[in-house]
Design a protein around this motif. Sequence first.
Motif, PDB file in Angstrom:
ATOM      1  N   SER A 474       0.828  -1.195   0.000  1.00  0.00           N
ATOM      2  CA  SER A 474       0.000   0.000   0.000  1.00  0.00           C
ATOM      3  C   SER A 474       0.864   1.246   0.000  1.00  0.00           C
ATOM      4  O   SER A 474       1.995   1.229   0.457  1.00  0.00           O
ATOM      5  CB  SER A 474      -0.929  -0.004   1.199  1.00  0.00           C
ATOM      6  N   LEU A 475       0.280   2.278  -0.545  1.00  0.00           N
ATOM      7  CA  LEU A 475       0.958   3.566  -0.606  1.00  0.00           C
ATOM      8  C   LEU A 475       0.369   4.478   0.446  1.00  0.00           C
ATOM      9  O   LEU A 475      -0.805   4.337   0.788  1.00  0.00           O
ATOM     10  CB  LEU A 475       0.658   4.215  -1.953  1.00  0.00           C
ATOM     11  N   PHE A 476       1.168   5.404   0.930  1.00  0.00           N
ATOM     12  CA  PHE A 476       0.597   6.416   1.812  1.00  0.00           C
ATOM     13  C   PHE A 476       0.085   7.568   0.969  1.00  0.00           C
ATOM     14  O   PHE A 476       0.776   8.049   0.076  1.00  0.00           O
ATOM     15  CB  PHE A 476       1.638   6.890   2.821  1.00  0.00           C
ATOM     16  N   GLN A 477      -1.150   7.960   1.250  1.00  0.00           N
ATOM     17  CA  GLN A 477      -1.805   9.001   0.456  1.00  0.00           C
ATOM     18  C   GLN A 477      -2.356  10.086   1.368  1.00  0.00           C
ATOM     19  O   GLN A 477      -2.839   9.775   2.451  1.00  0.00           O
ATOM     20  CB  GLN A 477      -3.022   8.400  -0.259  1.00  0.00           C
ATOM     21  N   PRO A 478      -2.319  11.329   0.908  1.00  0.00           N
ATOM     22  CA  PRO A 478      -3.054  12.342   1.659  1.00  0.00           C
ATOM     23  C   PRO A 478      -4.557  12.056   1.507  1.00  0.00           C
ATOM     24  O   PRO A 478      -4.948  11.413   0.529  1.00  0.00           O
ATOM     25  CB  PRO A 478      -2.673  13.653   0.972  1.00  0.00           C
ATOM     26  N   PRO A 479      -5.390  12.481   2.434  1.00  0.00           N
ATOM     27  CA  PRO A 479      -6.817  12.156   2.315  1.00  0.00           C
ATOM     28  C   PRO A 479      -7.450  12.849   1.110  1.00  0.00           C
ATOM     29  O   PRO A 479      -7.082  13.979   0.777  1.00  0.00           O
ATOM     30  CB  PRO A 479      -7.408  12.706   3.611  1.00  0.00           C
ATOM     31  N   PRO A 480      -8.392  12.186   0.436  1.00  0.00           N
ATOM     32  CA  PRO A 480      -9.131  12.865  -0.639  1.00  0.00           C
ATOM     33  C   PRO A 480      -9.956  14.025  -0.064  1.00  0.00           C
ATOM     34  O   PRO A 480     -10.272  14.014   1.120  1.00  0.00           O
ATOM     35  CB  PRO A 480     -10.062  11.781  -1.170  1.00  0.00           C
ATOM     36  N   LYS A 481     -10.290  14.952  -0.941  1.00  0.00           N
ATOM     37  CA  LYS A 481     -11.014  16.163  -0.492  1.00  0.00           C
ATOM     38  C   LYS A 481     -12.270  15.823   0.286  1.00  0.00           C
ATOM     39  O   LYS A 481     -12.608  16.447   1.275  1.00  0.00           O
ATOM     40  CB  LYS A 481     -11.405  16.998  -1.714  1.00  0.00           C
ATOM     41  N   SER A 482     -12.976  14.788  -0.177  1.00  0.00           N
ATOM     42  CA  SER A 482     -14.290  14.501   0.396  1.00  0.00           C
ATOM     43  C   SER A 482     -14.236  14.182   1.889  1.00  0.00           C
ATOM     44  O   SER A 482     -15.192  14.411   2.608  1.00  0.00           O
ATOM     45  CB  SER A 482     -14.943  13.337  -0.351  1.00  0.00           C
ATOM     46  N   THR A 483     -13.113  13.633   2.352  1.00  0.00           N
ATOM     47  CA  THR A 483     -13.063  13.253   3.765  1.00  0.00           C
ATOM     48  C   THR A 483     -11.929  13.942   4.523  1.00  0.00           C
ATOM     49  O   THR A 483     -11.681  13.633   5.681  1.00  0.00           O
ATOM     50  CB  THR A 483     -12.890  11.720   3.901  1.00  0.00           C
ATOM     51  N   ALA A 484     -11.256  14.866   3.824  1.00  0.00           N
ATOM     52  CA  ALA A 484     -10.065  15.489   4.424  1.00  0.00           C
ATOM     53  C   ALA A 484     -10.375  16.202   5.739  1.00  0.00           C
ATOM     54  O   ALA A 484      -9.566  16.218   6.657  1.00  0.00           O
ATOM     55  CB  ALA A 484      -9.426  16.441   3.439  1.00  0.00           C
ATOM     56  N   LYS A 485     -11.582  16.784   5.814  1.00  0.00           N
ATOM     57  CA  LYS A 485     -11.905  17.532   7.035  1.00  0.00           C
ATOM     58  C   LYS A 485     -12.163  16.581   8.189  1.00  0.00           C
ATOM     59  O   LYS A 485     -11.755  16.794   9.319  1.00  0.00           O
ATOM     60  CB  LYS A 485     -13.144  18.405   6.787  1.00  0.00           C
ATOM     61  N   LYS A 486     -12.880  15.513   7.864  1.00  0.00           N
ATOM     62  CA  LYS A 486     -13.276  14.584   8.912  1.00  0.00           C
ATOM     63  C   LYS A 486     -12.108  13.691   9.352  1.00  0.00           C
ATOM     64  O   LYS A 486     -11.939  13.415  10.536  1.00  0.00           O
ATOM     65  CB  LYS A 486     -14.405  13.697   8.350  1.00  0.00           C
ATOM     66  N   TYR A 487     -11.337  13.210   8.347  1.00  0.00           N
ATOM     67  CA  TYR A 487     -10.195  12.326   8.662  1.00  0.00           C
ATOM     68  C   TYR A 487      -8.939  12.905   8.018  1.00  0.00           C
ATOM     69  O   TYR A 487      -8.578  12.534   6.905  1.00  0.00           O
ATOM     70  CB  TYR A 487     -10.427  10.921   8.091  1.00  0.00           C
TER      71      TYR A 487
END
Length: 641
Positions: A474-487
Amino acid sequence: FGWSDHSSLLAQKSRIHHSNHGISSSRHQNVLRSSSLSEAQDVRQDHQQQQHPHSKLWSTTLENSKCYVNPSIELAVRPPSEGGTGIVAVVDIPADTVVMCLPLEEVGMVDAASILDLYNEEEGRDEVLTLLKDMWNRKELATSEGNSEDGKRLAIFAGIIAHLQLTRYKDMKSNTSGEGVSSYALNQSRRLALFLDAMPLLPQRDDNINSRTHPFPTHYLYWTDDEIQILLRGTIGQTKAREVRAGIGLVVREWSSSFLEEHFNNGDITQTQILNAIFSAFTAVLSRSFGDSAGRDLNGKGRMLVPLVDMLNHDGEDPNVRWTWHVGGDDENGIEDGKGDIVVTTLSEVKTGKELFKCYGWRPSWDVASSYGFVPRLSSQRWECSAIPLFPAELDLAPDSIATPNQKANHETTLDLSLESNYAPLLKSIVDAVETVNEFKDRQAIDYAIAKNETTNKKNIDRPKQLDRLQLVSLFQPPPKSTAKKYPFLRRQPCVVIGTKIQISLSDENDHYHCDAINSVLPAFRAAASAISQLRNNHQRFGNANTSQIVASQMTMAAGDSDWDVPARQLIMEGISDRIQNLVDDGTNAKAWLAKQNDATGMTDRNGEHGRFRADMASDVREAELKVLRVLLKELLNGKR
Ligand SMILES: C[S@@+](CC[C@H](N)C(=O)[O-])C[C@H]1O[C@@H](n2cnc3c(N)ncnc32)[C@H](O)[C@@H]1O
């Protein structure tokens, strides 16, 4: 910590989630800045009269009449930037020449099982050996393919080396050789003294004060957190580096009280030195220990360290020596007991001045880097790997319909597939589906061979066997926009490992390997395409996209059905394009960060030089992945035409 560890994303995820940041930076910095080691250096100066420990070990072995070292070879002690110590030919050596024949008992071969077997608590309790023996006998929870068992054994081996090395340090410091209370560990440390000193352990004496840092500057354990996060961003190398650091961090925590009890409570040794010895022992075991190429590893007990043989450097493309394990007659039991000779023979002529290289075994660059602290140079061609995300990080659930502004604002038409709760059930179904398809294919091949009265015949005979089964990383990814605020935390994106033969020349003679590489991952992507299609259908029909509603049997059917090739190849292509873009962008950012660091510090001292080694290594890890992805993308585009 080896290649086999890649396969078990499902088994490893809980461990990794708890320790995303690996070894805490303050503790790590302590090790790097440790200045309390001058005492150790002073002790060593007295005892070794400034001779490099590798040279000392070499000349002592030569003096042993039972060990054979061909006079045509010589030791070359060089700085890490030149590959460190190696063995070179001083005259032309023909092919098939025995250059070393070392009886294991004479050279002081070390393996964890033998040390632990001989340890008897009743004759004097040793906290560290008791702990390690308990760990050795502890049954691990069943995980796939015994990965954690390998990792556990490697860690125990490192624990033993660190313990013996610290014991030796105290022994030398007390300057009472041979006197006073003797213990099992002390006797072992004296028996293996020369070899223990020759491993990359506590810093060696060096006239240059700046070199009083760790002797293994490129091992991931000695990178700063920033280097791991920035220089390796977007690569599988980063995932491996974090796993190695986190895994060792956990082990160190588990061991701390026993090590402190044995070494710190008795005085003489600082906590930093203990930690330093443990880290160094891990680098020694990861970079120098090996098993038997015939699969015999001391009766399955683990790996071994063999003096002199561990001074041979690696060439995976064109090695000119190999080693074999010889026991008298048919005495296979000798191997179980760690007896017999290690014989190193030339595979081809080695010209005067050229280095002897053995092949450490095939592993992709990111994996070589995580164990050995270097990335092999590509000279002609070799097998190499990258990884392709199984799903987009953020899945558009209604790609053909126009979402209402309200839906968009609420992210109702996207699904974050880098959240574990969303991808985990899909991943399990994909693994199951691919296994079913592979079993079916194997049975078909056998039936076909029986009908034709042939033996089953693999097409690409040199294809590494690791590539023939589904490997997930697995790769480490920044959170997608849709959940960035929550997680807002970094998360893992599951990928399939894909490997092909890359080459330095621009010709396309390896096309067929690229084509095979794509075919071998198609079943996983067909199953992923089925899952995506189901998610979209569910969203359209019921207005939701709950991954638990996915029908696994449909994914299994799709995995074996070439009707799914078009969306599967599309997924692969999008995944590759996305990765290429990210790897290039992250590489540019890494360079900019480095330039800033250079401006700020001047990077002139030894630490600066070591920083450059690490930056070069990160760039090599990135380039190796990019090379694979580019040839595969080309192949996919050609296939489309
Ligand atoms: C088994 S040891 C070989 C002896 C080692 N050079 C030494 O100084 O002790 C393995 C280590 O040697 C170095 N090494 C081996 N092959 C190399 C290569 N082809 N290029 C650069 N470094 C290499 C890496 O640091 C690796 O972890």
